[in-house]
Scaffold this active site. Sequence first.
Site, short mmCIF file in Angstrom:
data_model
loop_
_atom_site.label_atom_id
_atom_site.label_comp_id
_atom_site.label_asym_id
_atom_site.label_seq_id
_atom_site.Cartn_x
_atom_site.Cartn_y
_atom_site.Cartn_z
N HIS A 1 -4.43 -30.33 3.22
CA HIS A 1 -5.23 -29.92 2.28
C HIS A 1 -6.36 -30.90 1.94
O HIS A 1 -5.99 -31.84 1.35
CB HIS A 1 -4.45 -29.67 0.96
CG HIS A 1 -3.05 -29.05 1.31
ND1 HIS A 1 -3.16 -27.66 1.33
CD2 HIS A 1 -1.71 -29.48 1.20
CE1 HIS A 1 -1.75 -27.17 1.61
NE2 HIS A 1 -0.92 -28.41 1.56
N ARG B 1 2.02 -32.41 -9.07
CA ARG B 1 1.43 -31.38 -8.77
C ARG B 1 0.18 -31.14 -9.99
O ARG B 1 -0.87 -30.64 -9.85
CB ARG B 1 2.26 -30.26 -8.82
CG ARG B 1 1.79 -28.93 -8.15
CD ARG B 1 2.55 -27.75 -8.05
NE ARG B 1 2.99 -27.23 -9.24
CZ ARG B 1 3.66 -26.06 -9.63
NH1 ARG B 1 3.61 -25.20 -8.41
NH2 ARG B 1 3.77 -25.61 -10.83
N HIS C 1 0.97 -18.63 1.00
CA HIS C 1 1.50 -20.10 0.21
C HIS C 1 2.98 -20.45 0.34
O HIS C 1 3.41 -21.58 1.08
CB HIS C 1 0.74 -20.39 -1.09
CG HIS C 1 1.12 -21.69 -1.56
ND1 HIS C 1 2.23 -22.24 -2.20
CD2 HIS C 1 0.26 -22.89 -1.64
CE1 HIS C 1 2.22 -23.39 -2.48
NE2 HIS C 1 0.92 -23.75 -2.02
N HIS D 1 7.21 -28.13 6.15
CA HIS D 1 8.45 -28.90 5.59
C HIS D 1 9.78 -28.54 5.97
O HIS D 1 10.58 -29.59 6.63
CB HIS D 1 8.40 -28.89 3.84
CG HIS D 1 6.97 -29.48 3.31
ND1 HIS D 1 6.47 -30.48 3.59
CD2 HIS D 1 6.30 -28.67 2.58
CE1 HIS D 1 5.38 -30.72 3.03
NE2 HIS D 1 4.99 -29.59 2.55
N ASP E 1 -0.91 -33.27 5.42
CA ASP E 1 -0.48 -32.45 4.16
C ASP E 1 -1.42 -33.20 2.97
O ASP E 1 -2.44 -32.65 3.00
CB ASP E 1 0.99 -32.69 3.90
CG ASP E 1 1.35 -31.71 2.99
OD1 ASP E 1 0.34 -30.86 2.38
OD2 ASP E 1 2.57 -31.75 2.34
ZN LIG Z 1 1.12 -28.27 2.08
#
Ligand SMILES: [Zn+2]
Length: 467
Positions: A63, A88, A216, A280, A331
């Site tokens: 990202h 987050r 997602h 993951h 990531d």
């Molecule tokens: Zn990710």
Amino acid sequence: MNAETGWLPDFLYRNGLFETGIAMFADENGRISRFSSAPQDLETAQRLHRCAILPGMVNAHSHSFQRAIRGRTEHRTNLGRDTFWTWREAMYHAANSLSPEDIRVVARMAFLEMLSSGITAVGEFHYLHHAPDGAFYENPNLLGELVMQAARETGIRIALQRTAYVRAGWRMDPNPGQARFITPRVEDFIADTEALRTTAARLYLSDSAWVTVAPHSVRAVPLDYLREVAFWARGEGMKVHMHVSEQPAEIEACEAEYGARPIELLDRNELLNDGFTGIHAIHITPDEIEFLAKAGARICACPTTERNLGDGIGPADLWTKKGVPTCYGSDSNMQIDLLEDARQLEYHLRLKRIERVVLAPDLNREGLAASLFAHATQSGAESIGAPGGALEEGRPADFFAVDLDDLSIAGAGQSALLTNIVFSAARSAVKDVWVAGKPLIAAGRHNLQEEIVRQFDDVQRRLWTWQ
Ligand SMILES: [Zn+2]
């Protein structure tokens, strides 16, 4: 033959081995045309002194915008526990503070750093689609197009993994921090993705920038929507990437909503196949590993991010034993170094099992390094549909040179070179990087480096004034 370019390093890595006295040649399209040890070819090839060359690495999950929060989340935000979920919120702050132009600037910074570390192709899991308040831009692909443009400006190949994001979670109120990601109607998502594919086909060579899809997660995309996107993508021959089982809370929610764990749910709905990569896959059961193995699906591990976010340790020993291929992603881009991801995949298991050399497939001295490096190259390329991944005739001349005299790997010789590179190479060892036979990093620098870093620094200064 005039347009042919050749390179002669001290060592060249192909077919899982370092060879000497061999030159590699590329044609005018930047494809590897041949290898030769004929004296006249060794004479004409560009001599890469005290260098070994290896295939460019493929970063299967990034990202890029999260490069902007590097170093900004390593402090306590409350007196309880800081977790993935508190991180987050900081990530959403950055996501919602960046203008379209900022997003291009930050992506250029991330891609430049990737190239400098020997990465020649990236899978960009792109979920910033709209204005911060959720309003659609006139061109719904404005941000995706800017990220692709950033890739072209730096020279990295890109799979733009256009991400579907629908809701905060099952029975959860909308989170204003996610407004920028959300496309409520699946017809719009598919139409917008089609439009981006058309634009990409018009502006780019099909192997330098292409579009795939990424629902997602099972949390953010309800099952009906997910099925529609995944089946459509499969019909179009597109790869599908999806976050799975990163945090225990999302598994609990999935069980409450569907009575199944995430990978179990995907299996039941025939959503796993050899074009699927689960990102993951940390909290997965032996049964779920069986489902992935049976389908020929793969797992993208992101150990540098997973250790940073306190996600847990993926059971790579178990999934490797069952034949599920691994690839790597940077990531969150808090660190960009796929060799560090490679070694961490192994090291996390050593700490957990109180044992050494866990993922070695055999007794070969370089066997462990070779398999960890194959994850970073061939497997990554297969995962995102990139053309590189190995130095072979017909593939693009995407490769990097390591300096044999770099302090971190000096004295490695031929017999322990790959193990030195995988386990000990510092970023400074990566000296030059080529994509399609073009030198993009020369003596450690990119020709846009100064401008990219300065513009990024300006964005950061604006973004973090509130702190
Ligand atoms: Zn990710």
